[in-house]
Design a protein around this motif. Structure first.
Motif, PDB file in Angstrom:
ATOM      1  N   CYS A 172       0.851  -1.191   0.000  1.00 51.32           N
ATOM      2  CA  CYS A 172       0.000   0.000   0.000  1.00 51.32           C
ATOM      3  C   CYS A 172       0.893   1.250   0.000  1.00 51.32           C
ATOM      4  O   CYS A 172       1.888   1.308   0.724  1.00 51.32           O
ATOM      5  CB  CYS A 172      -0.861  -0.025   1.259  1.00 51.32           C
ATOM      6  N   CYS A 221       0.247   3.031   3.752  1.00 56.06           N
ATOM      7  CA  CYS A 221       0.641   2.455   5.053  1.00 56.06           C
ATOM      8  C   CYS A 221       1.619   1.287   4.915  1.00 56.06           C
ATOM      9  O   CYS A 221       2.017   0.700   5.912  1.00 56.06           O
ATOM     10  CB  CYS A 221      -0.596   2.037   5.848  1.00 56.06           C
ATOM     11  N   CYS A 244      -6.256  -2.126   0.179  1.00 51.91           N
ATOM     12  CA  CYS A 244      -5.543  -2.279   1.444  1.00 51.91           C
ATOM     13  C   CYS A 244      -6.567  -2.493   2.550  1.00 51.91           C
ATOM     14  O   CYS A 244      -7.389  -1.617   2.815  1.00 51.91           O
ATOM     15  CB  CYS A 244      -4.689  -1.048   1.751  1.00 51.91           C
ATOM     16  N   CYS A 291      -5.841   0.197   5.717  1.00 50.23           N
ATOM     17  CA  CYS A 291      -6.205   1.623   5.738  1.00 50.23           C
ATOM     18  C   CYS A 291      -7.314   1.977   4.749  1.00 50.23           C
ATOM     19  O   CYS A 291      -7.778   3.107   4.713  1.00 50.23           O
ATOM     20  CB  CYS A 291      -4.979   2.500   5.500  1.00 50.23           C
TER      21      CYS A 291
HETATM   22 ZN   LIG Z   1      -2.846   0.901   3.514  1.00 50.82          ZN
END
Ligand SMILES: [Zn+2]
Length: 306
Positions: free
Chosen positions: A220, A223, A236, A239
């Motif tokens: 991602c 994050c 993801c 997040c």
């Molecule tokens: Zn993420």
């Protein structure tokens, strides 16, 4: 208005470490260095937010790496105003510290750390020497700048060139109120410094890593968790960030090139690297569409600029 001539670019070292941190277990000292870099960057970005809002005519040059007489020095932020060049050594330290004469110590352990004032003085001296050829009236001043509100330094001298978190806004407001008009020489100096900038910091030390030992997958971009594929997108679960297949393949190819500059980028290596994208055909289409193909003896590969 503040004119940003160079904004803070994320060092390749940092981008690579973010990726490696998700794909392997970093040794303790590499992990510590990585965490310090993230923390430092967070502090620098906090500082940038303040300078970028300045209304006065000043030039801002962030993150310079310069050399004078074989001495390399780094400047976190440099500001050129009509009468002065200010350089800022930005620290995102948290907690209690003491300046014991010339020695910086962390409390309560009293562990000694490098005195950032020495680093700053060195940068000021070297920058002055570098600018000697301009015969300029501009004075060069350096400030050790602490940006974290959770920071305290005991026993600092009143006249020390230090800006504390509680003073930072006022300090910049004050500069913003001194009328400043920039002329040709200011511009020449700024351009000279940009031209002298060494883009790759010689301080970069990377942990050792090998392709076969890294965990494969698409990371991602927010994050750095591994993403999952859902229909024609990647997603993801940590997040909530989602992305098109095409964009995730391009990002992953760039990431691979950054980590392994000598690796030839082929459809099959990207297939392995991404892990979650089954279709060779989809990968080939994205690579062909976005990067320059080179025909090899056995396989086509692609030229990628990370
Ligand atoms: Zn993420």
């Amino acid at each position: 208005m503040a004119i940003i001539l160079k904004s803070r670019a994320l060092a390749n070292e940092m981008i690579a470490l973010r990726s490696l941190k998700s794909r392997m277990t970093l040794l303790q000292h590499d992990n510590k260095r990585y965490m310090n870099m993230e923390k430092g960057l967070e502090g620098e970005l906090r500082f940038d937010q303040l300078t970028e809002g300045m209304k006065n005519d000043v030039y801002l040059i962030n993150d310079l790496c310069l050399e004078f007489n074989h001495s390399v020095f780094q400047i976190d932020a440099l500001l050129i105003s009509e009468k002065k060049i200010l350089i800022f050594e930005i620290k995102n330290y948290e907690g209690d510290y003491v300046l014991d004469k010339e020695t910086f110590r962390i409390l309560p352990s009293k562990q000694e750390i490098l005195n950032p004032l020495h680093q700053l003085n060195r940068s000021v001296t070297l920058l002055r020497s570098l600018l000697n050829k301009f015969n300029t009236q501009l004075s060069v001043e350096g400030y050790l700048t602490f940006v974290n509100p959770q920071f305290t330094l005991y026993q600092a001298e009143v006249n020390a060139p230090i800006i504390f978190p509680s003073q930072l806004n006022r300090f910049l407001e004050k500069i913003d109120q001194i009328p400043s008009t920039l002329n040709k020489q200011h511009r020449q100096i700024a351009e000279y410094l940009l031209e002298k900038h060494l883009p790759n910091s010689p301080y970069a030390r990377m942990p050792s890593y090998q392709f076969q030992h890294l965990q494969k997958g698409v990371l991602c971009s927010l994050c750095y968790s591994f993403m999952v594929k859902k229909a024609r997108k990647v997603f993801c679960e940590k997040c909530g960030f989602d992305e098109s297949l095409e964009s995730s393949i391009m990002r992953s190819a760039k990431e691979l090139t950054l980590l392994f500059p000598d690796q030839k980028i082929t459809t099959s290596i990207i297939h392995q690297w991404c892990g979650i994208i089954d279709s060779h055909k989809a990968i080939r289409r994205v690579l062909l569409h976005n990067f320059k193909p080179v025909s090899g003896k056995k396989q086509r590969h692609y030229i990628i600029n990370p």
